[in-house]
Design a protein around this motif. Sequence first.
Motif, mmCIF file in Angstrom:
data_model
loop_
_atom_site.group_PDB
_atom_site.id
_atom_site.type_symbol
_atom_site.label_atom_id
_atom_site.label_comp_id
_atom_site.label_asym_id
_atom_site.label_seq_id
_atom_site.Cartn_x
_atom_site.Cartn_y
_atom_site.Cartn_z
ATOM 1 N N GLY B 87 21.551 -46.170 -46.080
ATOM 2 C CA GLY B 87 22.258 -47.330 -45.514
ATOM 3 C C GLY B 87 23.295 -46.769 -44.571
ATOM 4 O O GLY B 87 23.011 -46.444 -43.431
ATOM 5 N N SER B 88 24.496 -46.591 -45.099
ATOM 6 C CA SER B 88 25.498 -45.841 -44.340
ATOM 7 C C SER B 88 25.054 -44.379 -44.288
ATOM 8 O O SER B 88 24.349 -43.904 -45.182
ATOM 9 C CB SER B 88 26.858 -45.922 -45.043
ATOM 10 N N ASP B 135 16.679 -51.223 -34.701
ATOM 11 C CA ASP B 135 16.421 -52.011 -35.916
ATOM 12 C C ASP B 135 14.939 -52.288 -36.152
ATOM 13 O O ASP B 135 14.570 -52.968 -37.101
ATOM 14 C CB ASP B 135 17.218 -53.313 -35.903
ATOM 15 N N TYR B 161 27.896 -43.831 -39.591
ATOM 16 C CA TYR B 161 27.547 -45.251 -39.462
ATOM 17 C C TYR B 161 27.837 -45.925 -40.805
ATOM 18 O O TYR B 161 27.353 -45.493 -41.855
ATOM 19 C CB TYR B 161 26.065 -45.414 -39.107
ATOM 20 N N ALA B 163 27.260 -49.063 -42.946
ATOM 21 C CA ALA B 163 26.308 -50.180 -42.974
ATOM 22 C C ALA B 163 26.986 -51.513 -43.303
ATOM 23 O O ALA B 163 26.442 -52.574 -42.994
ATOM 24 C CB ALA B 163 25.204 -49.903 -43.987
ATOM 25 N N THR B 164 28.156 -51.440 -43.899
ATOM 26 C CA THR B 164 28.777 -52.711 -44.296
ATOM 27 C C THR B 164 29.295 -53.470 -43.075
ATOM 28 O O THR B 164 29.071 -54.684 -42.949
ATOM 29 C CB THR B 164 29.926 -52.477 -45.297
ATOM 30 N N GLY B 166 29.078 -52.044 -39.748
ATOM 31 C CA GLY B 166 28.486 -51.554 -38.500
ATOM 32 C C GLY B 166 29.387 -50.594 -37.732
ATOM 33 O O GLY B 166 29.143 -50.312 -36.560
ATOM 34 N N THR B 190 32.084 -50.667 -33.082
ATOM 35 C CA THR B 190 31.268 -51.425 -34.036
ATOM 36 C C THR B 190 29.907 -51.707 -33.411
ATOM 37 O O THR B 190 29.839 -52.234 -32.292
ATOM 38 C CB THR B 190 31.954 -52.747 -34.406
ATOM 39 N N LYS B 192 26.266 -53.510 -33.201
ATOM 40 C CA LYS B 192 25.643 -54.774 -33.593
ATOM 41 C C LYS B 192 24.281 -54.519 -34.235
ATOM 42 O O LYS B 192 23.821 -55.267 -35.087
ATOM 43 C CB LYS B 192 25.469 -55.672 -32.366
ATOM 44 N N LYS B 194 21.579 -52.815 -36.548
ATOM 45 C CA LYS B 194 21.542 -52.130 -37.851
ATOM 46 C C LYS B 194 20.315 -51.215 -37.865
ATOM 47 O O LYS B 194 19.196 -51.704 -37.761
ATOM 48 C CB LYS B 194 21.403 -53.210 -38.934
ATOM 49 N N ARG B 196 17.155 -49.264 -38.776
ATOM 50 C CA ARG B 196 16.161 -49.445 -39.840
ATOM 51 C C ARG B 196 15.697 -48.059 -40.308
ATOM 52 O O ARG B 196 15.075 -47.305 -39.550
ATOM 53 C CB ARG B 196 14.977 -50.254 -39.307
#
Lengths: 99, 748
Positions: B87-88, B135, B161, B163-164, B166, B190, B192, B194, B196
């Motif tokens: 994630g992060s 993404d 990064y 993930a919570t 961005g 930040t 926009k 995310k 993948r």
Amino acid sequence: MYKIKPEDKAFVEEFKKCPIGHHSPGLQRILNLFRGEATAGKYVLVCTTPHKQWALGVLSGIRGEPIRMTGEVFESLIDAEWYVFQRRWAKYTGEELTK
Amino acid sequence: MKNIVGYSDKISVCPGETIHFMVSCEVSHYKATLVRIIHGDTNPDGPGFKAEPVKSEFEGSYRGRKQVIRSGSCAIVPNHQTFEKLGSFSVQAMVWPTTPGQGRQSMLSRWDSKSNAGFILGLDDKGGLLLTLGDGTGALEHVATGRAMLAREWYFVAATYDATGGDVCLYQEPLKVHAKMDTSAELQQTAKVKPRHDNGAPLIIAAHYAQTRNGRTETSGHYNGKIDRPVLANRVLSRVEMERLRASVSLSSLGSEIVALWDFSKEISSDRIIDVSPNHHHGETVNLPTRAVTGWNWNGEEMCWRHKPEHYGAIHFHDDDLYDAGWEADFALTVPEELKSGVYAAHIETDDDEDFIPFVIKPRPGKANSKLVFLVPTASYMAYANEHTGVDGPLAELVAGRVLPLQPTDVFLNEHREYGGSCYDSHSDGSGVCYSSRLRPILTMRPKYQSWLGGMGSSLWQFNADTHIIDWLEQKQVDYDCITDEDLHYQGYSALVPYRVIMTSTHPEYWSKQMWDSLDAFKRQGGRLIYMGGNGWYWRIAYHPTKPGVIEVRRAEGGIRNWAAEPGEYYHSFTGEYGGLWRRQGLAPQKMAGVGFSAQGFDISSYFRRRPDSFNPRCSFIFDGIGKDELIGDFGLIGGGAAGLEIDRADFLLGTPPNALVVASSENHTPVYMVVPEELLANAPGMCGGESDLVRADMTFYETPEGGAVFSTGSIAWSGSLSHNNYENNVSRIMSNVLKRFLDDKPF
């Protein structure tokens, strides 16, 4: 870098008689200048018929770029040497050598 | 233009073994036949091209298909669920970019090009740090420092990064600070998009994933430069935590947030990269990026990577590295028992083009067919493979002493850099090519090929020049076997045991320790050596310990070089052995052959004149039928004489044995011939032909213990004179005299 002097003209005939091989120190000094040019704009020959025909080209100095062919074609390496010598003589002295 | 090329998986096979041939053909069909190469020289002033057709199982017509070469190195770590579940994250590395500003380059990536999913940490077009996020639905985001890095400077680079929200942070910190040139950057932004992570892609260092085709992972966005100690973590790391990871931390202190920490100082000689975290996300390098190079923390305190591997934690990647072209095989040959040992080729032809794929058929181990073995110098062919000096180097015309005559092959190689360079070339980033593989078409190792290095006349160099020797042996009906450098390296002395005489090629320049020791053992056991060339036993090489068909050359210290190994990088990565000239390691060529490299020039050749030693009764057999004042080899296809191109001299201080007889020397070389640089302790005028006494070839003879002997010609051009006057000439006569006596079992 060596600068060609008026008295160097005497070496033109020597080159014409023997473009490849033994040369006097004076002619060798001129050839070191001519043949030591950077790759950008440098003349090369590309063989078109083995042992019979060569086309004149110019390197770009940029890796991988095609060799630019000038259109001149020679039936002997000696003729090609003399042609390139004439072109370089004109470049460094401004004088066009007659055949 | 060339429309057919190929290569083989092996270079040397014995009866019963199978060799595969890989072909790329851009027209619908081609024809394949087997030929035995006898004389590859097409010069109308010589005997002409000779290749003997041989019936084979593969003879026939084949459908053409284009096969491409994908050069560029990287390291690939197989995909893992740990990567998929990210994630992060944080990524960091020490980097030393060599071509920042020359296109976008990927340094560490998990990216699927098809869906644009994942992340890439790399360089943007201008050379600044760039994090790309995708993404997988088409949305892409680029976060960049916008500040270009300097080439050949170390930087700490990192990206995080979160993930919570961005949040993205980029760090670009030069190790060395230059006044008024701030190339550091720190950025928070930040995102926009995310990224993948469940994208199925492998993790790739120094490139990103493009696609998988025919089982091979294809990559794009290759990075030029060094990468040291890359790390991937599964959360946002603080700058302090990153700093700890950059330094040498104890592995037991690594927290569970570390997904992988690749320590390139481990297993340097292999093609593996080692993740020292408990997760063991080990990977493999592709296309042999350069290892055993100095890392960000190297300080000159240690020059050998084996002694302080922690200072050699970098890998230098190049966008034009190449190990294995990886083409599919088109046909194969299982060598029949009846084929005699020799130099063969698969001849592949289209209507308007052709290629030859040379290989050697050797006898089965221990089954010699002759008392004479010809050593085919495949290591030297590989060192020169596809060399580009004629188009890349400004010095070529000076040393050739004429406008460079290039071949269509040279034109093709100039425009097809993906075929890889030789160990004389530089990579696209200017660093030297220290590895050379034969698992690719080597178009300079071909019959009919002429080289600008080959002097006036036939203009032959290496493989094609060596066919002058094959042709002479055939003409004189001498029985001989052929083996290659690889056979000598891998089989050792046992490859030579069955023979009385070994004959070298025109230019056996590159030798591994195993090759050297094997020949030395042969000589010590009474074996006889005929050195048919010049500049032999010059550079030390290493073969890869596990990967076939690749050599390494480190251009250390001195010698004639087109590039120089960097300080601290003089030791081979493949073996840890010190690289460079054998002469610098106490083994000058004079110790092997009585003579060693002394001068070179590539315009015209000269001749030999007998010296007083030639009248010594010990060597009278050499000059049987040769007049007292006769000039030797004042004729020939290579530069018009037998003494030329690269020439060797005897030197008793360098190791010429004290009992050696210098029987003839060359003279009258042109001013293009210059003394080799390792002789110049201080540079001074007077080092060229016509001025320096070191510009000469010495023909040398000496006896060895156990009844053996060595005869050295000391000149690459020598063999070009063998066929003159229908093989009736004094060079041919000397060779017949020497061979006859050397094949005689009677001890010297």
